[in-house]
Design a protein around this motif. Structure first.
Motif, mmCIF file in Angstrom:
data_model
loop_
_atom_site.group_PDB
_atom_site.id
_atom_site.type_symbol
_atom_site.label_atom_id
_atom_site.label_comp_id
_atom_site.label_asym_id
_atom_site.label_seq_id
_atom_site.Cartn_x
_atom_site.Cartn_y
_atom_site.Cartn_z
ATOM 1 N N GLU A 141 10.888 -8.713 5.593
ATOM 2 C CA GLU A 141 10.357 -8.023 4.411
ATOM 3 C C GLU A 141 11.501 -7.473 3.552
ATOM 4 N N HIS B 44 6.251 -4.844 -5.181
ATOM 5 C CA HIS B 44 6.161 -5.177 -3.753
ATOM 6 C C HIS B 44 5.507 -4.024 -2.992
ATOM 7 N N ASP C 291 7.793 -0.149 -0.377
ATOM 8 C CA ASP C 291 7.076 -0.244 -1.648
ATOM 9 C C ASP C 291 8.148 -0.185 -2.727
ATOM 10 N N VAL C 292 8.298 -1.275 -3.447
ATOM 11 C CA VAL C 292 9.382 -1.355 -4.442
ATOM 12 C C VAL C 292 8.817 -1.958 -5.729
ATOM 13 N N ASP D 293 12.791 -10.311 1.597
ATOM 14 C CA ASP D 293 11.858 -10.699 0.525
ATOM 15 C C ASP D 293 12.042 -9.766 -0.677
ATOM 16 N N VAL D 294 12.214 -8.462 -0.382
ATOM 17 C CA VAL D 294 12.404 -7.495 -1.472
ATOM 18 C C VAL D 294 13.734 -7.760 -2.174
ATOM 19 N N CYS D 295 14.813 -7.919 -1.384
ATOM 20 C CA CYS D 295 16.125 -8.174 -2.014
ATOM 21 C C CYS D 295 16.063 -9.424 -2.891
ATOM 22 N N GLY E 159 9.722 -13.434 -2.933
ATOM 23 C CA GLY E 159 10.070 -12.709 -4.154
ATOM 24 C C GLY E 159 9.151 -13.054 -5.311
#
Ligand SMILES: Cc1cc2nc3c(=O)[nH]c(=O)nc-3n(C[C@H](O)[C@H](O)[C@H](O)COP(=O)(O)O)c2cc1C
Length: 459
Positions: free
Chosen positions: A157, A194, A200-201, A160-162, A458
């Motif tokens: 995860e 996200h 949470d981003v 995925d965020v990066c 992403g």
């Protein structure tokens, strides 16, 4: 063949007092690293690699005192400002930086690595680690280490965020039109939104986009979850040294997982970890190898072995079957890889060892004495060539040395590299200017456009 050099422990574990080491300069003097970077670039190595862990080893007797007393795995700096400085002295050499996805936040790391990619003109690799030590966890507010599978769920995860953040602002976003005064194109800047189990981003990334989009992504976990994480996002895998047969097995497991996740195995190279001491003659190499044992006091061995196992070896009975200890270690760390599992693989679960035998065997291994390849450039190049071909000639080696620095690296640069070049196995000049071009053979933008198409990562 690609070659990196592992700087993770070049200054710890007593190496500072080996003959042939720095005189008058000491960790963490930047000049010491500058010298290493210039040697590595002169040899046209792909990158200098900086591993990391943030806790002081404190498993032995439940205290950091032993590690502090002997400088075992401690101290360690955050290498990002060092890399920023070293990038100014070099033009082709890459730099691998390590952060833990278990403890860090992806927004912070994605932004920092983009900034470093600007400063280095695209020569950054990110070694993503799950971390397996309670001493690290204790610095980030955890009493216990997160469960092994959870650490990998979080790693996937985190990445995925990066990746989402790195793609949230395209390199074309900045227009800076002097006529109209428009700075950037909002159509090229996306929010991420996200919402996951760990993060949470909203995004987008607040840094200016780097031309190379993102760092080269590296992962070393070797458990089934670790291999699945590599298949999920890595451009390159780091893997433990060991026998060529073990490499072949590891490569097959990775290939199967890459295929299962819809990626082509040839997209992902492996850099096998190899500890080497190179010298002009066999005799000199063996002499330097024997010197490795001189610096290990009994308490250093105990600290290092307990730290590696994640288990206080002071609590061991005088005699024990290996399998029993293996199980206690697996419970403590959640991992089935590492030193003890190698012992079990070698001697079997029923093998009974004494504590003294374990410590003696351990000293020989952790000092590098029994695992190091010490020899002439020809002998070491023979081994590297064989291991490279047996694993599909895809990747190369993460060289390291328990020897004195900077001499051990200079010997690699001046003796081993020319031998590999003579054999046509290693470059004489950098092929490109970014790390992706040199290490992966492609522009990162092409990698982004081709290999990840159709994958739900992403934005
Ligand atoms: C070449 C190499 C470098 C590594 N560097 C680090 C590091 O800097 N920090 C760290 O916490 N773990 C490091 N590791 C350990 C791995 O990230 C991983 O935790 C370990 O291989 C166990 O993974 P597993 O639980 O999936 O078997 C490294 C492993 C290898 C082979």
């Amino acid at each position: 063949m690609h070659l990196a050099f592992d700087m993770s422990f070049t200054h710890t574990d007593g190496r500072w007092r080996l003959p042939g080491g720095w005189a008058g300069r000491t960790f963490p003097d930047l000049k010491m690293y500058a010298e290493m970077a210039l040697i590595a670039e002169r040899a046209r190595l792909d990158m200098l690699f900086f591993g990391d862990g943030t806790g002081i080893p404190d498993t032995w007797q439940g205290s950091p005192d032993g590690a502090v007393r002997w400088g075992v795995g401690w101290p360690r700096q955050d290498m990002s400002p060092y890399i920023a400085a070293l990038a100014q002295l070099t033009t082709g050499l890459g730099f691998g930086l390590t952060y833990s996805s278990t403890f860090m936040h992806p927004f912070y790391v994605a932004r920092l690595l983009t900034s470093l990619n600007h400063i280095s003109d695209g020569r950054i690799a990110f070694n993503v680690v799950a971390s397996s030590r309670r001493a690290d966890a204790a610095n980030y507010g955890y009493d216990e280490l997160m469960a092994h599978d959870q650490r990998y769920t979080r790693m996937n995860e985190f990445m995925d965020v990066c990746l989402g953040l790195w793609r949230s602002v395209t390199p074309e976003a900045i227009v800076m039109d002097p006529e109209t005064g428009q700075f950037a194109d909002p159509k090229q800047v996306h929010q991420l939104h996200h919402h996951g189990e760990h993060f949470d981003v909203r995004g987008p990334l607040s840094a200016a986009p780097a031309d190379v989009v993102r760092p080269v992504l590296v992962q070393a976990g070797a458990s089934p979850e670790g291999i699945a994480a590599s298949a999920h996002f890595a451009d390159l895998v780091f893997a433990q040294g060991g026998s060529i047969a073990a490499h072949v097995q590891h490569r097959a497991a990775l290939d199967a997982e890459l295929t299962r996740q819809g990626r082509r195995p040839d997209e992902v190279g492996v850099m096998w970890s190899k500890d080497v001491i190179v010298a002009e003659t066999e005799e000199v190499a063996q002499h330097r190898r024997s010197q490795l044992l001189d610096i290990w006091t009994p308490e250093m061995v105990a600290v290092q072995l307990s730290n590696g196992a994640g288990f206080d070896l002071a609590t061991l009975p005088d005699r024990f079957p290996l399998g029993e200890i293996g199980e206690r270690i697996a419970k403590a760390t959640g991992s089935k890889s590492g030193h003890f599992n190698r012992l079990i693989a070698e001697y079997g679960v029923d093998h009974v060892m004494t504590k003294d035998e374990l410590f003696e065997e351990g000293r020989d291994r952790i000092s590098g004495y029994s695992g190091v390849m010490a020899g002439t450039p020809e002998a070491i190049a023979d081994h590297l060539e064989e291991a490279f071909e047996a694993t599909g000639s895809n990747g190369g080696f993460m060289l390291s040395s328990h020897g004195a620095m900077p001499r051990a690296l200079a010997d690699i640069a001046d003796l081993l590299v020319p031998e590999l070049q003579r054999r046509g196995l290693f470059r004489r000049e950098y092929e490109g200017s970014t790390l992706a071009e040199n290490l992966l053979g492609k522009h990162m933008r092409d990698i982004e456009n081709t290999t990840l198409v159709g994958r739900e990562v992403g934005v």
